[in-house]
Structures are given as C-alpha cells and as structure tokens.
Design a protein around this motif. Structure first.
Motif, PDB file in Angstrom:
ATOM      1  N   LYS A 193      -8.740  -0.403 -27.551  1.00  0.00           N
ATOM      2  CA  LYS A 193      -9.536  -0.593 -26.338  1.00  0.00           C
ATOM      3  C   LYS A 193     -11.020  -0.650 -26.691  1.00  0.00           C
ATOM      4  O   LYS A 193     -11.516   0.187 -27.443  1.00  0.00           O
ATOM      5  CB  LYS A 193      -9.281   0.543 -25.349  1.00  0.00           C
ATOM      6  N   LEU A 194     -11.700  -1.622 -26.109  1.00  0.00           N
ATOM      7  CA  LEU A 194     -13.138  -1.749 -26.286  1.00  0.00           C
ATOM      8  C   LEU A 194     -13.795  -1.772 -24.915  1.00  0.00           C
ATOM      9  O   LEU A 194     -13.388  -2.532 -24.042  1.00  0.00           O
ATOM     10  CB  LEU A 194     -13.489  -3.041 -27.030  1.00  0.00           C
ATOM     11  N   ARG A 195     -14.818  -0.936 -24.729  1.00  0.00           N
ATOM     12  CA  ARG A 195     -15.554  -0.916 -23.469  1.00  0.00           C
ATOM     13  C   ARG A 195     -16.801  -1.774 -23.607  1.00  0.00           C
ATOM     14  O   ARG A 195     -17.554  -1.660 -24.580  1.00  0.00           O
ATOM     15  CB  ARG A 195     -15.954   0.513 -23.107  1.00  0.00           C
TER      16      ARG A 195
ATOM     17  N   ILE B  65     -10.452  -5.736 -23.982  1.00  0.00           N
ATOM     18  CA  ILE B  65     -11.868  -5.469 -23.733  1.00  0.00           C
ATOM     19  C   ILE B  65     -12.110  -5.424 -22.233  1.00  0.00           C
ATOM     20  O   ILE B  65     -11.719  -6.337 -21.505  1.00  0.00           O
ATOM     21  CB  ILE B  65     -12.745  -6.582 -24.365  1.00  0.00           C
ATOM     22  N   GLU B  66     -12.782  -4.378 -21.769  1.00  0.00           N
ATOM     23  CA  GLU B  66     -13.037  -4.236 -20.330  1.00  0.00           C
ATOM     24  C   GLU B  66     -14.449  -3.715 -20.102  1.00  0.00           C
ATOM     25  O   GLU B  66     -14.838  -2.690 -20.668  1.00  0.00           O
ATOM     26  CB  GLU B  66     -12.021  -3.279 -19.693  1.00  0.00           C
ATOM     27  N   GLY B  67     -15.216  -4.429 -19.262  1.00  0.00           N
ATOM     28  CA  GLY B  67     -16.586  -4.021 -18.976  1.00  0.00           C
ATOM     29  C   GLY B  67     -16.740  -3.270 -17.677  1.00  0.00           C
ATOM     30  O   GLY B  67     -17.776  -2.651 -17.430  1.00  0.00           O
ATOM     31  N   GLY B  68     -15.711  -3.320 -16.816  1.00  0.00           N
ATOM     32  CA  GLY B  68     -15.770  -2.629 -15.534  1.00  0.00           C
ATOM     33  C   GLY B  68     -14.818  -1.456 -15.509  1.00  0.00           C
ATOM     34  O   GLY B  68     -14.302  -1.029 -16.548  1.00  0.00           O
ATOM     35  N   PRO B  69     -14.525  -0.939 -14.313  1.00  0.00           N
ATOM     36  CA  PRO B  69     -13.591   0.185 -14.219  1.00  0.00           C
ATOM     37  C   PRO B  69     -12.171  -0.269 -14.527  1.00  0.00           C
ATOM     38  O   PRO B  69     -11.795  -1.400 -14.209  1.00  0.00           O
ATOM     39  CB  PRO B  69     -13.723   0.633 -12.759  1.00  0.00           C
ATOM     40  N   TYR B  70     -11.399   0.587 -15.151  1.00  0.00           N
ATOM     41  CA  TYR B  70      -9.987   0.296 -15.355  1.00  0.00           C
ATOM     42  C   TYR B  70      -9.260   0.370 -14.011  1.00  0.00           C
ATOM     43  O   TYR B  70      -9.647   1.118 -13.118  1.00  0.00           O
ATOM     44  CB  TYR B  70      -9.356   1.280 -16.338  1.00  0.00           C
TER      45      TYR B  70
ATOM     46  N   ALA C 174      -7.482 -11.243 -29.013  1.00  0.00           N
ATOM     47  CA  ALA C 174      -8.468 -10.505 -28.236  1.00  0.00           C
ATOM     48  C   ALA C 174      -8.246 -10.828 -26.764  1.00  0.00           C
ATOM     49  O   ALA C 174      -8.264 -12.003 -26.378  1.00  0.00           O
ATOM     50  CB  ALA C 174      -9.882 -10.883 -28.652  1.00  0.00           C
ATOM     51  N   VAL C 175      -8.032  -9.807 -25.958  1.00  0.00           N
ATOM     52  CA  VAL C 175      -7.817  -9.984 -24.522  1.00  0.00           C
ATOM     53  C   VAL C 175      -9.049  -9.478 -23.793  1.00  0.00           C
ATOM     54  O   VAL C 175      -9.457  -8.334 -23.971  1.00  0.00           O
ATOM     55  CB  VAL C 175      -6.566  -9.220 -24.048  1.00  0.00           C
ATOM     56  N   ILE C 176      -9.630 -10.333 -22.947  1.00  0.00           N
ATOM     57  CA  ILE C 176     -10.833  -9.963 -22.201  1.00  0.00           C
ATOM     58  C   ILE C 176     -10.422  -9.664 -20.767  1.00  0.00           C
ATOM     59  O   ILE C 176     -10.064 -10.566 -20.011  1.00  0.00           O
ATOM     60  CB  ILE C 176     -11.875 -11.085 -22.226  1.00  0.00           C
ATOM     61  N   GLY C 177     -10.455  -8.397 -20.392  1.00  0.00           N
ATOM     62  CA  GLY C 177     -10.074  -7.995 -19.043  1.00  0.00           C
ATOM     63  C   GLY C 177      -8.809  -7.164 -19.048  1.00  0.00           C
ATOM     64  O   GLY C 177      -7.796  -7.556 -19.618  1.00  0.00           O
ATOM     65  N   ALA C 178      -8.866  -5.994 -18.392  1.00  0.00           N
ATOM     66  CA  ALA C 178      -7.728  -5.075 -18.383  1.00  0.00           C
ATOM     67  C   ALA C 178      -7.112  -4.954 -17.001  1.00  0.00           C
ATOM     68  O   ALA C 178      -6.694  -3.869 -16.585  1.00  0.00           O
ATOM     69  CB  ALA C 178      -8.162  -3.703 -18.897  1.00  0.00           C
ATOM     70  N   GLY C 179      -7.033  -6.075 -16.278  1.00  0.00           N
ATOM     71  CA  GLY C 179      -6.329  -6.092 -15.000  1.00  0.00           C
ATOM     72  C   GLY C 179      -4.869  -6.456 -15.213  1.00  0.00           C
ATOM     73  O   GLY C 179      -4.329  -6.344 -16.318  1.00  0.00           O
TER      74      GLY C 179
END
Length: 464
Positions: free
Chosen positions: A112-114, A34-39, A9-14
């Motif tokens: 992808k999980l938002r 997993i990304e909670g902000g804008p891509y 599980a990767v947290i953050g899509a930067g």
C-alpha cells in the motif's frame, strides 16, 4: 526518494482498484495499490449504502400514509426525529465502511502506498514527493467526483453535493435538489417523505435513467404529483441570503417566482477523476473528456500496458460493473501482453425510489427504429399491485423482430428491482419472448405484469 518496482501498479483503492489488485496478486504478480484519499469505496461512504439507509427511513415514515385506505386509523400523528434518522444513517454507513477498511487492513503494508500518483511515462509513476513506482502494467481506478454546474455556485456555503447529505446531524426545513437523475430522485424523494420541503430542478426533460418517451412522461407525472418537479427548469439566479438560499425561477409564460431554501443539493452527475494523473506523459489516446480511449471488454487503453476500470472510465458507474471491470483489468495487467476479453454482463440499473425505476439490456434510444416491437403493461390495474396499494407503473419490454429475442426493457413500478433481475438473466441467456412465456409465473404476484407485457410483445411480433 523511495523507489518501488512492481509488475502491476493500481491507482485507487475503491471497488475497481481493490478488485484489480486482488486479481493481480491471485495471478502471482507483484502489485502495489496507491490511494491519495480516504480508504473506503464510493458505494459504502457516499453512495449505495447510505442512500438506501435514508430511503429505508423514508419508506417507514411514508407507510402510514396508506393506512387510512386500508381501514387502519392512526390516532395522533407520526413524528419524524430528524436527528435520530441521520444518526442511524451515519452509524450504519460507518459500519459498512468498516467492512471495506477491514479488507484494506488485510493488504500487506508494503503493498500500500499513500499519496497521489502521476504518470511520468508509460512505465513509471511519481507518488507525491516521496516515491517513484516503476511498473510493467498499471490500472487506473481513481473513481469519480461530483460535478457542479457554475450556476449553483451562488449558493455559497449552502451548496452541497449529494455526498454531503449523509453527514447531516439533523434534517433541514427545505432543500432545492438539482438533478432528477438516479441520485437526485432517490435522495430528493426520501427527504420529502421525511418531512423536508423539497423542490427538484432539471434540464432537458430527463428523469431517472429513461430514454423511452412514454416512460419519461409517466415518471415525470408520477413524481410531480408527490413534490414539485421541474424537468426543464430555468433558474436565472441563485444567491446566498440570511440562513439559506434564494433563487429566481422563470416560466414559459414570462412570469417568475422567488423561492427560498435552507440548502441547495447538487445531484448533477459525476466526473471521472483523470485530470491530474499526468496522462499526457503516456502514449494512451485521450478522448474529448480527457478519459483514455479503451476497450470495454479488456479494459486496455489502446495497445499499452495501461488499463482503466470503474467510474474513472466514465462507462457504467455502478458497483457491480466496477468490480467486474477491476477484475478484468487486473487479470489482463497480470497476463499482459496476452490480453483476453472478460465477461461483461447484461446491463442492469435500478433506482430505489417509490415506485422504483429500472432499465435492463438495451434502452429505447439504443435500438434501431423499426427493428423491434414493444410489449407494454400498466401496473395501475395489475392484481397484486392493487392489493398492496402500490399500483403505479408502466413497463416496456423490447423484442427483436424476426427472432423474437429479448433486447431490453425500461420500467417504473412496485419493486421492479426483482423484475430487472429476471429480465437480465433472461437476456444474458439469449431468451426469446416465446421462451420466456414458457417459464413459470406464480399467482398472484407482480411478475404476472411482466407476463402480460411479454404476451403483448408476442402478439405484436406475430403481426410484424
């Protein structure tokens, strides 16, 4: 509640998160990002690329100031169209972000999980209120956010962080820039050269990335000749007034000055995004700043299956480092528990001001006293630098006594981004001063200045 079970599980899509995800997938593992902000990465959205777009416009405007010295006469005046400048910055910025988004779009939707992830324990995450992710290993790649000192909060809605500059639709009349570090110097000088009245405020006499006292002094003097620069400012109050901000600055002689600006820009560093991850629910050991303790060669947090990469680990907040760290973390998460050391490259950092600043390898502060010699060159009389009227700069290269091995460098000068790369390659390959002097140097080029510094180091090594 949806349930997802994955290997990684990767947290953050930067930058770091995308590299970790791709490494895990390449290793044949089931992975989710997993990304909670804008891509879109920090570099593309608010960092490397939009700042260089602003700097490019500033350099074009500033070039005319040297025409008279070359014997070129400017009839009339140059007009800077602030709206057009910022329109290009935003347009090209969005183009770079689009490239990143295209890469994200190519990731399968089921990967992808938002939402915002929070650790439940060492092997599960809660994503908002909709999904529980059970994982074998996790990679934290949540990036960083601007840090704002409380004293600046008095500016109210006229306080912005450096990220916000790139959303301006017009250039302001004036700005107070707090933080003469890498970001502050780049943005502050660019705005000044685009006609904005800029004053820069810092603390502790730091400037850019320098730790060498001679480089600090040279950079402070150089930038202070172009715009007001206070590297140890005492600002006693900041308040929102009228259409801008009023601040009170106190001086050593007991006097004070009241200054007004349209905006206050906080370029005062960034803090890792780790506070709301529920790390207290895991078995990782947290440092005083709340960042997990980790091995920078493996990115592993202790002996757990949790890894941390990119700006989130508060180590070296640079894009190429984040990409390397993400790859190392993803590969090790995929092969856990057979964790391996990854390649960490020779440190290199560049500030795209004018003149440019750079550090390579170990800085002055990292070296034991009396263990090295310093080779020096001034660019003020360096041939090519004088020809092109860019003869400001100082370079210090550090070499180990006894072995003569190149250890590090701090420098300010014309286009030293290129000298930084030469030195980084030389240091990573283990070059000595003597071996570097055996390499070719063309004439007339700025690189000859580096040769002068190496010759100075060689002479000092012979006398050591």
């Amino acid at each position: 509640m949806k349930e997802v079970n994955v290997d990684v599980a990767v947290i953050g899509a930067g930058t770091a998160g995308l590299a970790a995800y791709r490494a895990a997938i390449a290793a044949g593992r089931r992975a989710v990002i997993i990304e909670g902000g804008p891509y879109g990465t920090t570099c593309a959205r608010v960092g490397c690329m939009p700042s260089k777009l602003l700097i490019a416009a500033a350099e074009a405007a500033h070039a005319t100031e040297k025409w008279d010295a070359f014997g070129i006469r400017l009839e009339g005046s140059v007009r800077i169209d602030g709206a057009a400048v910022m329109e290009r910055v935003r347009r090209e910025r969005d183009r770079f972000v689009g490239f990143v988004l295209k890469g994200v779009d190519n990731i399968p939707a089921e990967h992808k999980l938002r939402g915002h992830a929070k650790f439940v324990d060492d092997h599960s995450l809660q994503v908002d209120d909709h999904t529980v992710v059970t994982f074998g290993c996790a990679v934290i790649a949540t990036g960083s956010s601007p840090a704002i000192p409380p004293v600046l909060k008095g500016a109210g809605d006229r306080l912005i962080v450096n990220d916000d500059v790139f959303d301006w639709t017009e250039l302001p009349r004036s700005a107070a820039v707090f933080g003469p570090g890498v970001i502050g110097l780049e943005i502050g000088q660019a705005l000044h050269r685009l006609g904005v009245q800029v004053e820069m405020f810092g603390r502790g006499h730091f400037v850019g990335p320098f730790s060498d006292p001679a480089l600090k002094e040279y950079a402070t003097r150089t930038f202070g000749e172009e715009f007001p620069l206070f590297t140890d400012a005492r600002v006693s109050s900041i308040e929102r007034v009228g259409d801008g901000v009023r601040l009170m600055q106190d001086f050593d002689d007991g006097s004070s000055a009241v200054k007004e600006f349209d905006w206050v820009i906080a370029a005062t560093g960034r803090a890792p995004n780790v506070k709301n991850l529920g790390l207290e629910n895991t078995s990782v050991t947290l440092g005083a700043n709340g960042v997990p303790e980790f091995d920078r060669t493996t990115m592993q947090c202790g002996s757990t299956g949790i890894f941390i990469a990119g700006d989130a680990n508060n180590d070296v907040p640079l894009l190429h480092e984040a990409a390397d760290e993400g790859r190392i973390a993803g590969e090790n998460a995929a092969r856990f528990p057979q964790v391996q050391r990854g390649l960490r490259r020779e440190p290199i950092g560049v500030v795209f001001s004018d003149p440019q600043l750079a550090t390579v390898g170990r800085r002055f502060v990292d070296l034991a006293p009396d263990s090295f010699v310093t080779g020096e060159v001034s660019f003020e009389d360096q041939g090519r630098a004088r020809v092109v009227l860019r003869n400001k700069g100082l370079l210090h290269v550090y070499a180990e006594k006894g072995s003569g091995r190149l250890l590090g460098c701090e420098m300010i000068g014309p286009d030293v981004e290129h000298l930084a790369h030469l030195l980084a390659w030389a240091m990573q390959s283990g070059m000595t001063v003597q071996r570097a002097l055996e390499m070719p140097f063309y004439h007339p080029v700025v690189e000859e200045g580096l040769r002068t510094a190496l010759r100075d180091a060689a002479a000092k090594l012979a006398d050591a």
